[in-house]
Motif scaffolding. Structure first.
Motif, PDB file in Angstrom:
ATOM      1  N   ALA A 279       0.820  -1.211   0.000  1.00 48.24           N
ATOM      2  CA  ALA A 279       0.000   0.000   0.000  1.00 48.24           C
ATOM      3  C   ALA A 279       0.857   1.266   0.000  1.00 48.24           C
ATOM      4  O   ALA A 279       0.532   2.241  -0.673  1.00 48.24           O
ATOM      5  CB  ALA A 279      -0.939  -0.009   1.204  1.00 48.24           C
ATOM      6  N   VAL A 280       1.966   1.252   0.738  1.00 48.08           N
ATOM      7  CA  VAL A 280       2.861   2.416   0.780  1.00 48.08           C
ATOM      8  C   VAL A 280       3.457   2.684  -0.598  1.00 48.08           C
ATOM      9  O   VAL A 280       3.595   3.833  -1.017  1.00 48.08           O
ATOM     10  CB  VAL A 280       3.989   2.201   1.820  1.00 48.08           C
ATOM     11  N   HIS A 281       3.790   1.633  -1.326  1.00 45.57           N
ATOM     12  CA  HIS A 281       4.461   1.774  -2.619  1.00 45.57           C
ATOM     13  C   HIS A 281       3.503   1.659  -3.806  1.00 45.57           C
ATOM     14  O   HIS A 281       3.951   1.592  -4.947  1.00 45.57           O
ATOM     15  CB  HIS A 281       5.587   0.744  -2.733  1.00 45.57           C
TER      16      HIS A 281
ATOM     17  N   ALA B 270      -6.972  -4.301  -3.936  1.00 40.03           N
ATOM     18  CA  ALA B 270      -8.223  -4.472  -4.676  1.00 40.03           C
ATOM     19  C   ALA B 270      -9.215  -3.363  -4.348  1.00 40.03           C
ATOM     20  O   ALA B 270     -10.159  -3.138  -5.104  1.00 40.03           O
ATOM     21  CB  ALA B 270      -8.842  -5.835  -4.363  1.00 40.03           C
ATOM     22  N   LYS B 271      -9.000  -2.685  -3.221  1.00 40.35           N
ATOM     23  CA  LYS B 271      -9.861  -1.578  -2.818  1.00 40.35           C
ATOM     24  C   LYS B 271      -9.043  -0.588  -2.011  1.00 40.35           C
ATOM     25  O   LYS B 271      -7.922  -0.894  -1.620  1.00 40.35           O
ATOM     26  CB  LYS B 271     -11.078  -2.095  -2.038  1.00 40.35           C
ATOM     27  N   PRO B 272      -9.570   0.583  -1.751  1.00 40.36           N
ATOM     28  CA  PRO B 272      -8.782   1.595  -1.032  1.00 40.36           C
ATOM     29  C   PRO B 272      -8.324   1.113   0.348  1.00 40.36           C
ATOM     30  O   PRO B 272      -9.059   0.402   1.051  1.00 40.36           O
ATOM     31  CB  PRO B 272      -9.755   2.772  -0.888  1.00 40.36           C
ATOM     32  N   ALA B 273      -7.110   1.525   0.718  1.00 41.37           N
ATOM     33  CA  ALA B 273      -6.524   1.110   1.996  1.00 41.37           C
ATOM     34  C   ALA B 273      -7.396   1.514   3.186  1.00 41.37           C
ATOM     35  O   ALA B 273      -7.416   0.825   4.202  1.00 41.37           O
ATOM     36  CB  ALA B 273      -5.124   1.698   2.140  1.00 41.37           C
ATOM     37  N   ASP B 274      -8.117   2.614   3.060  1.00 37.94           N
ATOM     38  CA  ASP B 274      -8.974   3.067   4.159  1.00 37.94           C
ATOM     39  C   ASP B 274     -10.195   2.179   4.371  1.00 37.94           C
ATOM     40  O   ASP B 274     -10.897   2.329   5.363  1.00 37.94           O
ATOM     41  CB  ASP B 274      -9.431   4.511   3.924  1.00 37.94           C
ATOM     42  N   THR B 275     -10.443   1.258   3.453  1.00 38.61           N
ATOM     43  CA  THR B 275     -11.594   0.359   3.592  1.00 38.61           C
ATOM     44  C   THR B 275     -11.195  -1.062   3.980  1.00 38.61           C
ATOM     45  O   THR B 275     -12.052  -1.928   4.113  1.00 38.61           O
ATOM     46  CB  THR B 275     -12.419   0.312   2.286  1.00 38.61           C
TER      47      THR B 275
ATOM     48  N   SER C  94       3.453   4.599   8.437  1.00 36.76           N
ATOM     49  CA  SER C  94       4.664   4.137   7.764  1.00 36.76           C
ATOM     50  C   SER C  94       5.313   5.282   6.991  1.00 36.76           C
ATOM     51  O   SER C  94       6.537   5.450   7.032  1.00 36.76           O
ATOM     52  CB  SER C  94       4.329   2.978   6.831  1.00 36.76           C
ATOM     53  N   ARG C  95       4.502   6.078   6.316  1.00 28.39           N
ATOM     54  CA  ARG C  95       5.038   7.218   5.565  1.00 28.39           C
ATOM     55  C   ARG C  95       5.640   8.259   6.504  1.00 28.39           C
ATOM     56  O   ARG C  95       6.665   8.871   6.190  1.00 28.39           O
ATOM     57  CB  ARG C  95       3.949   7.831   4.694  1.00 28.39           C
ATOM     58  N   ARG C  96       5.022   8.487   7.657  1.00 24.27           N
ATOM     59  CA  ARG C  96       5.577   9.418   8.636  1.00 24.27           C
ATOM     60  C   ARG C  96       6.950   8.943   9.116  1.00 24.27           C
ATOM     61  O   ARG C  96       7.880   9.733   9.261  1.00 24.27           O
ATOM     62  CB  ARG C  96       4.627   9.592   9.825  1.00 24.27           C
TER      63      ARG C  96
END
Length: 153
Positions: free
Chosen positions: A18-20, A68-73, A136-138
Motif C-alpha cells: 500500500a505504501v508503494h 483491490a480496494k482503497p486502503a482506508d476500507t 509508515s510514511r511518517r
C-alpha cells in the motif's frame, strides 16, 4: 491469542504494498527486498490475500500486485482473517448453536471468553490499513526517506 508468521508477515507485506502502490503495481521481489521476507513465502501469502479479495494481480511487463480496494476500507481484521482464519482466542462451544456445551447453562467463564473475543474483533476491525500506511510514511519522512529498520516480527 498468538498470531503466526502468516499474519505478521502478511500484514507487513500489505502495508508495504500500500505504501508503494503509487508506483502502480508492486512486485513480490520488491516487497521481499524491503521486508526481508522470502519471495516464495510472500507468494503463498499474496495468494491468500488475493483469494480474500484484498489484492489483485496485474500480468505482463511491469506487472505485480496492488490493493483491490482503497486502503482506508481494509481493516487489519480483514487481513488477519484472510491469513489466519478465525481470530478467536478461545473457541467456547457455549456460543455455537450446533455443538453447544453441556455446561453452558451454569458456566460463568463463557462470559470471559466472549469479552476477550469481542475485544480482539473490535480492535483489529477498527484499525484500517490506511492508518498504518500513513504511519509508515511518517516514519519514512522522519528517517529522511531511508527505509525503516526491519522489524524482527
Amino acid at each position: 491469542m498468538k498470531l503466526s508468521t502468516k499474519g505478521r508477515y502478511g500484514l507487513r507485506a500489505l502495508i508495504d504494498l500500500a505504501v508503494h502502490e503509487k508506483e502502480d503495481t508492486v512486485s513480490i521481489q520488491s516487497i521481499s527486498e524491503r521486508q526481508g521476507i522470502s519471495e516464495s513465502y510472500l507468494e503463498q501469502l499474496v495468494r491468500l490475500l488475493k483469494k480474500a479479495g484484498l489484492v489483485v494481480s496485474v500480468r505482463g511487463a511491469g506487472g505485480g500486485y496492488r490493493l483491490a480496494k482503497p486502503a482506508d476500507t481494509i481493516s487489519v481484521g480483514d487481513i488477519l482473517r484472510a491469513l489466519e482464519g478465525d481470530l478467536k482466542a478461545v473457541a467456547c462451544s457455549a456460543y455455537q448453536e450446533e455443538q453447544g456445551c453441556e455446561g453452558a447453562d451454569c458456566c460463568v467463564t463463557k462470559f470471559v471468553w466472549k469479552k476477550i473475543n469481542d475485544a480482539i474483533t473490535h480492535t483489529v476491525d477498527s484499525i484500517m490499513l490506511g492508518e498504518l500506511v500513513g504511519e509508515s510514511r511518517r516514519l519514512l519522512e522522519k528517517n529522511g526517506g531511508e527505509p525503516v529498520q526491519r522489524c524482527k516480527n
